[in-house]
Design a protein around this motif. Structure first.
Motif: not given
Length: 524
Positions: A193-194, A324, A379-380, A384, A387-388
């Motif tokens: 996601y963006r 990504e 972001q996934y 989170q 993502t991190a």
């Protein structure tokens, strides 16, 4: 001209386009200027720019009438047909978040994505009714269902929904966003996601913006690269799109000649298939209209790309990117000077080579390739932790391995998942594949690591032969010897198997994990 196009005498064209783009209605610009030019050409119908704009407005109103509002999600299960482009144009102007579904998935797999992306609506192709029905069966949040091209049980007719709506400019347009899902090779796929407007758009591939260019879309539009490079980009710059229903090398040449295609996007496997066509077949088609052939998605063997440029001329452009983010581009002239490079990032800080912890490595040293997002970081969706874990500071990695030369040009060697470690030595299968593909009997090749009690892993090649070539023990020995003549012996396959057809992802890339799993299961 309407006030919606910001056509005030004091407002420049650039400002007007910028405002339209910010509201997700760039298509409106072209509908007013080149409305009678082809925007979409396919086996399932055509659309001019004016027709595509009108139908996008109708669909946007139909979705709003059914309760969807900016921020809601819509899923799309559709083959390469005009309605795919209509849904894209509609979500872009209604503030929706659109997730295209890989229609090769099972109903259960599709249901997971439809539910996970929190879709409230789904548009589905009647040819994919089984997948669509499976998807909504376990996604109770879906309340709006529209069927394209025919009936699907429990779905409303797409054409009837559009016919009930006004085709004029939609009121209060709001920029939407797309959210594609990763392939899910490890665990469940995740949405990338963006926020809306966070993906930059640059006319790097020279679309004329006069309505005369045509782009040939060779892959399924639910994939990130075809969606971006073969639909969004051309339509953004006033170029029409010819959609292939499925990939076929000679059909691609026929379409290029028939429609005077100027741009296309392919993956390296397609290059090999084109080059494997008999010379008389390739010579039948006039390809002189082509100005740009774009490619990415997988490393391209140097000999294959060299032959392609010799055939088509210096019109081949390569990019290094993924769902990504984007890393680099390279044109033919630069690539011929530095064979194998995927380009030099425009901003030196965009790409770096690092260790597992993200620490930058010296030039020339092989490591993980890290990319710094040019705009808002992805972001996934709803994860989170994942993502991190993908980021090391401002940079993320896709698991690709490569190096950077002293001048800042990036070279890929392979992916960490494909790396073979035999006797403590790293072996990159892509290097072996590239050698095998030079043999005239080889249609395609996949080199993998298989268990070995002494060395941990040993190198095995799995080969799909060209049509009419017979698989024999003698040919296997010939191919092994071919490798030994061109590679250090520790890199060479110890064994070689033939296969009728290599397992492929639907974007053309070979699914090496499936091959590894098969051989490891057999070994155990």
């Amino acid at each position: 001209m309407s006030d919606a196009t910001v056509a005030d005498a004091t407002v420049s064209d650039a400002d007007a386009r910028k405002k339209l783009t910010a509201s997700g209605v760039t298509l409106r610009w072209w509908a007013e200027r080149i409305g009678d030019k082809s925007a979409i050409v396919s086996d399932f119908g055509t659309r001019t720019f004016a027709e595509l704009e009108a139908r996008a407005n109708q669909l946007g109103r139909a979705l709003r009438r059914r309760g969807l509002k900016a921020g809601d999600a819509i899923a799309l299960v559709c083959t390469n047909r005009p309605e795919f482009a209509e849904v894209v144009a509609a979500y872009q102007r209604t503030g929706l978040r659109m997730t295209p579904i890989n229609w090769h998935l099972t109903g259960d797999e599709a249901a997971y994505i439809v539910a996970d992306c929190e879709a409230k609506a789904i548009v589905a192709d009647t040819r994919l009714a089984g997948t669509a029905l499976g998807a909504v069966a376990k996604a109770p949040g879906v309340t709006v269902k529209l069927a394209v091209g025919g009936d699907i049980d429990g779905f409303d007719a797409y054409e009837e929904a559009l016919a009930a709506e006004d085709s004029s400019y939609i009121d209060a347009p709001v920029l939407g966003a797309s959210m594609l899902y990763t392939s899910g090779t490890t665990g469940r796929p995740k949405g990338v996601y963006r926020p809306p407007g966070s993906t930059p758009s640059v006319n790097i591939y020279g679309y004329s913006e006069a309505g005369d260019d045509l782009h040939l879309c060779t892959g399924p539009l639910y994939h990130a690269a075809p969606l971006s490079f073969s639909l969004n980009a051309p339509l953004t710059y006033g170029a029409g799109v010819v959609l292939m229903d499925k990939w076929d090398p000679e059909e691609a040449l026929r379409l290029i000649a028939e429609h005077r295609i100027t741009h296309t996007h392919m993956v390296p496997t397609m290059f090999h298939r084109l080059l494997s066509l008999p010379e008389d077949v390739r010579a039948k088609y006039d390809l002189s209209s082509l100005r740009y052939v774009l490619h990415g998605a997988a490393p391209c063997p140097v000999p294959i790309k060299q032959r392609l440029i010799e055939w088509l001329g210096p019109i081949v452009w390569e990019y290094y990117a993924a769902t990504e983010g984007v890393g680099s581009f390279v044109d033919s002239k630069t690539w011929l000077e530095r064979p194998g490079t995927v380009g030099k990032p425009a901003d030196p800080k965009t790409v770096k080579i690092g260790d597992d912890d993200g620490n930058e490595l010296p030039r020339g040293e092989i490591g993980l390739v890290y990319i710094k997002p040019a705009t808002a970081p992805f972001q996934y969706f709803k994860d989170q932790t994942k993502t991190a874990s993908s980021f090391r500071g401002e940079y993320f990695t896709l698991g690709d391995v490569g190096y950077m030369d002293d001048d800042g040009y990036v070279y890929l060697t392979d992916r960490t998942a494909n790396l073979i470690i035999s006797g403590g030595v790293n072996i990159y299968p892509a290097e072996v594949d590239a050698v095998l593909l030079q043999h005239p009997a080889v249609g395609d090749a996949a080199t993998i690591g298989v268990p070995n009690d002494e060395w941990g892993e040993e190198v095995k090649a799995v080969v799909e032969l060209q049509p009419e070539v017979e698989a024999t023990p003698g040919l296997a020995e010939e191919l092994l010897a071919f490798c030994r003549e061109r590679l250090a012996h520790y890199k060479c396959p110890r064994t070689l198997d033939f296969i009728d057809e290599l397992p492929r992802q639907d974007n053309g890339k070979i699914y090496k994990r499936l091959l590894r799993d098969r051989y490891r299961a057999a070994a155990s």
